[in-house]
Design a protein around this motif. Structure first.
Motif, PDB file in Angstrom:
ATOM      1  N   ASN A  60      44.182 -35.517  73.121  1.00 35.36           N
ATOM      2  CA  ASN A  60      43.149 -36.779  72.984  1.00 35.36           C
ATOM      3  C   ASN A  60      43.762 -37.786  73.684  1.00 35.36           C
ATOM      4  N   SER A  61      45.003 -38.130  74.049  1.00 36.29           N
ATOM      5  CA  SER A  61      45.649 -39.179  74.719  1.00 36.29           C
ATOM      6  C   SER A  61      45.890 -38.867  76.214  1.00 36.29           C
ATOM      7  N   VAL A  62      45.716 -37.749  76.455  1.00 40.29           N
ATOM      8  CA  VAL A  62      45.945 -37.384  77.994  1.00 40.29           C
ATOM      9  C   VAL A  62      44.986 -37.779  78.952  1.00 40.29           C
ATOM     10  N   PRO A  63      45.035 -38.707  79.877  1.00 39.84           N
ATOM     11  CA  PRO A  63      43.837 -39.480  80.370  1.00 39.84           C
ATOM     12  C   PRO A  63      42.834 -38.698  81.167  1.00 39.84           C
ATOM     13  N   PHE A  64      43.386 -37.493  82.060  1.00 39.81           N
ATOM     14  CA  PHE A  64      42.374 -36.854  82.898  1.00 39.81           C
ATOM     15  C   PHE A  64      42.448 -35.498  82.968  1.00 39.81           C
ATOM     16  N   PRO A  65      41.570 -34.774  83.250  1.00 45.57           N
ATOM     17  CA  PRO A  65      40.993 -33.254  83.023  1.00 45.57           C
ATOM     18  C   PRO A  65      42.392 -32.619  83.849  1.00 45.57           C
ATOM     19  N   PRO A  68      32.217 -37.012  80.045  1.00 47.82           N
ATOM     20  CA  PRO A  68      31.620 -37.047  78.866  1.00 47.82           C
ATOM     21  C   PRO A  68      32.735 -37.240  77.669  1.00 47.82           C
ATOM     22  N   GLY A  69      32.428 -37.727  76.579  1.00 48.54           N
ATOM     23  CA  GLY A  69      33.345 -38.005  75.572  1.00 48.54           C
ATOM     24  C   GLY A  69      34.493 -38.721  75.743  1.00 48.54           C
ATOM     25  N   THR A  70      34.635 -39.655  76.901  1.00 50.73           N
ATOM     26  CA  THR A  70      35.753 -40.311  77.139  1.00 50.73           C
ATOM     27  C   THR A  70      35.647 -41.826  77.126  1.00 50.73           C
ATOM     28  N   ALA A  71      36.493 -42.607  76.477  1.00 48.52           N
ATOM     29  CA  ALA A  71      36.562 -44.079  76.249  1.00 48.52           C
ATOM     30  C   ALA A  71      37.828 -44.394  76.778  1.00 48.52           C
ATOM     31  N   VAL A  72      37.842 -46.091  77.224  1.00 48.64           N
ATOM     32  CA  VAL A  72      39.278 -46.522  77.355  1.00 48.64           C
ATOM     33  C   VAL A  72      39.054 -47.442  76.014  1.00 48.64           C
ATOM     34  N   SER A  73      40.320 -47.665  75.323  1.00 55.06           N
ATOM     35  CA  SER A  73      40.334 -48.200  74.033  1.00 55.06           C
ATOM     36  C   SER A  73      41.653 -48.977  74.273  1.00 55.06           C
ATOM     37  N   GLU A  74      41.733 -50.212  73.278  1.00 57.15           N
ATOM     38  CA  GLU A  74      42.730 -50.973  73.042  1.00 57.15           C
ATOM     39  C   GLU A  74      42.975 -51.827  74.312  1.00 57.15           C
ATOM     40  N   LEU A  75      41.839 -52.479  74.633  1.00 58.32           N
ATOM     41  CA  LEU A  75      41.855 -53.257  76.006  1.00 58.32           C
ATOM     42  C   LEU A  75      42.735 -54.378  75.720  1.00 58.32           C
ATOM     43  N   ASN A  76      42.803 -54.996  74.489  1.00 58.17           N
ATOM     44  CA  ASN A  76      43.813 -55.787  74.324  1.00 58.17           C
ATOM     45  C   ASN A  76      45.348 -55.748  74.496  1.00 58.17           C
ATOM     46  N   ASP A  77      45.564 -54.622  74.121  1.00 58.79           N
ATOM     47  CA  ASP A  77      47.210 -54.248  74.023  1.00 58.79           C
ATOM     48  C   ASP A  77      47.412 -52.997  74.737  1.00 58.79           C
ATOM     49  N   ALA A  78      47.663 -52.692  75.990  1.00 57.64           N
ATOM     50  CA  ALA A  78      47.790 -51.477  76.740  1.00 57.64           C
ATOM     51  C   ALA A  78      46.606 -50.409  76.462  1.00 57.64           C
ATOM     52  N   PRO A  79      45.818 -50.804  77.682  1.00 61.45           N
ATOM     53  CA  PRO A  79      44.653 -50.083  77.466  1.00 61.45           C
ATOM     54  C   PRO A  79      45.149 -48.362  77.753  1.00 61.45           C
ATOM     55  N   LYS A  80      44.328 -47.502  76.717  1.00 59.15           N
ATOM     56  CA  LYS A  80      44.578 -46.105  77.137  1.00 59.15           C
ATOM     57  C   LYS A  80      43.273 -45.366  76.999  1.00 59.15           C
ATOM     58  N   ILE A  81      43.243 -44.294  77.382  1.00 56.83           N
ATOM     59  CA  ILE A  81      42.227 -43.421  77.445  1.00 56.83           C
ATOM     60  C   ILE A  81      42.022 -42.711  76.190  1.00 56.83           C
ATOM     61  N   GLN A  82      40.892 -42.321  75.490  1.00 56.79           N
ATOM     62  CA  GLN A  82      40.631 -41.609  74.499  1.00 56.79           C
ATOM     63  C   GLN A  82      39.848 -40.382  74.721  1.00 56.79           C
ATOM     64  N   LYS A  83      39.930 -39.191  74.662  1.00 60.67           N
ATOM     65  CA  LYS A  83      39.133 -38.007  75.165  1.00 60.67           C
ATOM     66  C   LYS A  83      38.774 -37.103  73.723  1.00 60.67           C
ATOM     67  N   PHE A  84      37.418 -37.215  73.552  1.00 60.30           N
ATOM     68  CA  PHE A  84      36.824 -36.324  72.541  1.00 60.30           C
ATOM     69  C   PHE A  84      36.107 -35.272  72.904  1.00 60.30           C
ATOM     70  N   PHE A  85      36.480 -34.104  72.475  1.00 62.72           N
ATOM     71  CA  PHE A  85      36.044 -32.752  73.075  1.00 62.72           C
ATOM     72  C   PHE A  85      34.835 -32.302  72.466  1.00 62.72           C
ATOM     73  N   GLN A  86      34.144 -31.368  73.155  1.00 64.67           N
ATOM     74  CA  GLN A  86      33.099 -30.435  72.911  1.00 64.67           C
ATOM     75  C   GLN A  86      33.717 -29.142  72.521  1.00 64.67           C
ATOM     76  N   PRO A  87      33.546 -28.107  71.618  1.00 65.92           N
ATOM     77  CA  PRO A  87      34.048 -26.847  71.712  1.00 65.92           C
ATOM     78  C   PRO A  87      34.062 -26.168  72.919  1.00 65.92           C
ATOM     79  N   SER A  88      32.957 -26.213  73.825  1.00 63.16           N
ATOM     80  CA  SER A  88      32.949 -25.447  74.913  1.00 63.16           C
ATOM     81  C   SER A  88      33.809 -25.916  75.977  1.00 63.16           C
ATOM     82  N   GLU A  89      34.400 -27.442  76.039  1.00 62.23           N
ATOM     83  CA  GLU A  89      35.287 -27.793  76.987  1.00 62.23           C
ATOM     84  C   GLU A  89      36.718 -27.239  76.444  1.00 62.23           C
TER      85      GLU A  89
END
Length: 491
Positions: A337-342, A399-420
């Motif tokens: 979930n926390s690994v940023p890129f495909p 799809p299913g990807t957001a940047v979170s924690e903009l206030n403190d060390a922004p990070k990518i969060q990836k949410f998966f579909q079963p097919s992915e």
């Protein structure tokens, strides 16, 4: 206070998230010629740009000075501030990812047909207008997400004006107006458009030109190094990644002590926890008699991980690799979930497959798009009023990807579909069983495919040269040597 300064007196953030797009830069240059600086740019007290990198470049090309607000950043992470400016400058709804009501080519034509402005710096002259009166005139435009984005920016110490028509219609800054109301401000600074200017074209030019960007490579590395598990994210129970194969229900209801024999029978005696976070789950597994190897290059006790600690943990792991330690089970419990890129996630699966014997079973779990956090990202309020850490926005590129924690060390969060999830693991395993556990998608993988040597070298070159705030891991040669010894092949 706004200062007029030469663009050369400011310096860009080398970690600016946006890559310069020549076509977009041309549109920005043209919009300045036609409308001038409707909003100032913003910089830290060290004169590093937080907002306005592209406008500063365009103004330099035009031979203009730039209007800049110099301020303290109040300890905010400049990477997060840069992204927050992008959101707070525009009247975005949470799910807005594109404002393409008009093509770039059409916008270029419309702007080119306008006369050049005689007022290069409209933002230098503001009017104080009544917040309640403006709210009454613009209540149909209210957008809580935009207001919360403005609140987040205000927490950094920056107050931006809003842009209005002569009649009081908000052209840009409805969120900033709402935030001013929430802070019980009686009046707000307004840049009032000249009646000869098309407000719709201004609104679109501001939003469209500010929205489109691709992550620059330096910023991609920031997102990678910010993937560490935060200090608040400690675990006192095993997560879904360790329980789904047992048919267990809620994590907090599961007792490892009572189920120790069954766990040892299923998982075997020697396991690898790849992406172990704080190591809390590894400690629980050791208490029930499992021998656990961990690998966590971004282990943190509350501060950002450092390169020295990363090298230390990586070398311990590579020592076990070179010694040929076999694993009955490998866990990717929540790291994906926390690994940023495909491509980054592909590398991790490639390494795990290379560590798997024909008898090894890999168990993976990651939050799915049914997770409440993703629902908040995609349809909720986005920048929460009760917790600053919920600051986030979705990305359009995956799809299913957001940047979170903009206030403190922004990070990518990836949410998966079963097919992915299935596609991710089928690249390296002959048997992949996909399932669900609560709000997670799961995978049970076995029968590792023949090792692709080039892919493995690429994966090791990535994973063992990860970026840190103070440098890079720099252990690629050691990693390749360890895997060569283990696999008895030349990579």
């Amino acid at each position: 206070m706004i200062e007029l300064v030469a663009p050369s007196s400011l310096h860009g953030d080398t970690r600016n998230p946006r890559e310069t797009d020549p076509d977009r830069l041309e549109l920005i240059r043209l919009s300045l010629q036609k409308f001038g600086f409707l909003l100032p740019i913003y910089a830290t007290s060290e004169r590093m740009l937080l907002s306005g990198h592209q406008r500063s470049t365009a103004a330099d090309d035009l031979g203009w000075l730039v209007p800049v607000v110099i301020g303290q950043k109040n300890g905010c992470d400049t990477a997060g501030a840069n992204l927050t400016f992008n959101r707070a400058t525009n009247d975005f709804a949470l799910t807005d990812i594109d404002h393409s009501r008009i093509s770039a080519a059409d916008l270029l034509k419309q702007l080119a047909s306008l006369s050049d402005t005689e007022n290069r710096y409209p933002c230098l002259i503001t009017e104080r207008r009544s917040v309640p009166e403006l709210l009454t005139l613009n209540f149909e435009k209210f957008e809580r997400y935009a207001a919360n984005a403005a609140r987040q920016l205000a927490s950094y110490g920056f107050q931006m004006p809003i842009i209005v028509s002569a009649e009081g219609e908000v052209i840009n800054g409805i969120g900033r107006l709402q935030d001013a109301s929430a802070r019980q401000e009686a009046e707000i600074d307004c840049v009032v458009l000249d009646s000869s200017i098309d407000p719709d074209l201004v609104a679109f030019a501001l939003n469209r030109l500010s929205m489109d960007f691709q992550f620059s490579e330096p910023f991609r590395d920031i997102l990678r190094s910010n993937a560490y598990r935060r200090s608040r994210q400690r675990r006192t129970s095993l997560g879904s990644g360790f329980l789904f194969a047992l048919g267990a229900g809620r994590c907090k209801d599961f007792s490892p002590g009572r189920e120790a024999a069954r766990m040892r029978s299923l998982y075997g005696s020697r396991v690898l926890d790849f992406g172990a976070g704080h190591g809390d789950e590894a400690k629980i597994l050791r208490k029930i008699g499992l021998k656990v190897t961990t690998f966590e290059p971004y282990k943190s006790n509350g501060q950002k991980p450092c390169v020295k600690a990363g090298r230390r943990t990586a070398r311990r792991f590579l020592k076990t690799v070179a010694e040929g330690q076999t694993y009955s089970s490998i866990f990717l419990a929540s790291v994906l979930n926390s690994v940023p890129f495909p491509g980054d996630r592909d590398h991790i699966v490639t390494i795990c497959a290379a560590l798997a014997s024909p008898e090894t079973v890999l168990y993976a779990a990651a939050r799915s798009c049914k997770d409440p956090n993703w629902r908040e990202c995609s349809v909720g309020i986005g920048l929460g009023t009760t917790a600053a850490r919920s600051a986030r926005f979705i990305l359009k590129d995956e799809p299913g990807t957001a940047v979170s924690e903009l206030n403190d060390a922004p990070k990518i969060q990836k949410f998966f579909q079963p097919s992915e999830f299935e596609r991710l693991f089928k690249q390296r395993f002959g048997s992949v069983e996909i399932g669900v556990h609560i709000n997670n998608v799961t995978a049970i993988c076995s029968k590792p495919l023949q090792i692709d040597r080039k892919a493995l070298v690429d994966a090791l070159s990535f994973e063992f040269d990860l970026p840190y705030p103070g440098g890079r891991m720099g252990l690629v040669c050691e990693a390749i040597q360890a895997f060569e010894k283990r696999l008895e092949v030349q990579l």
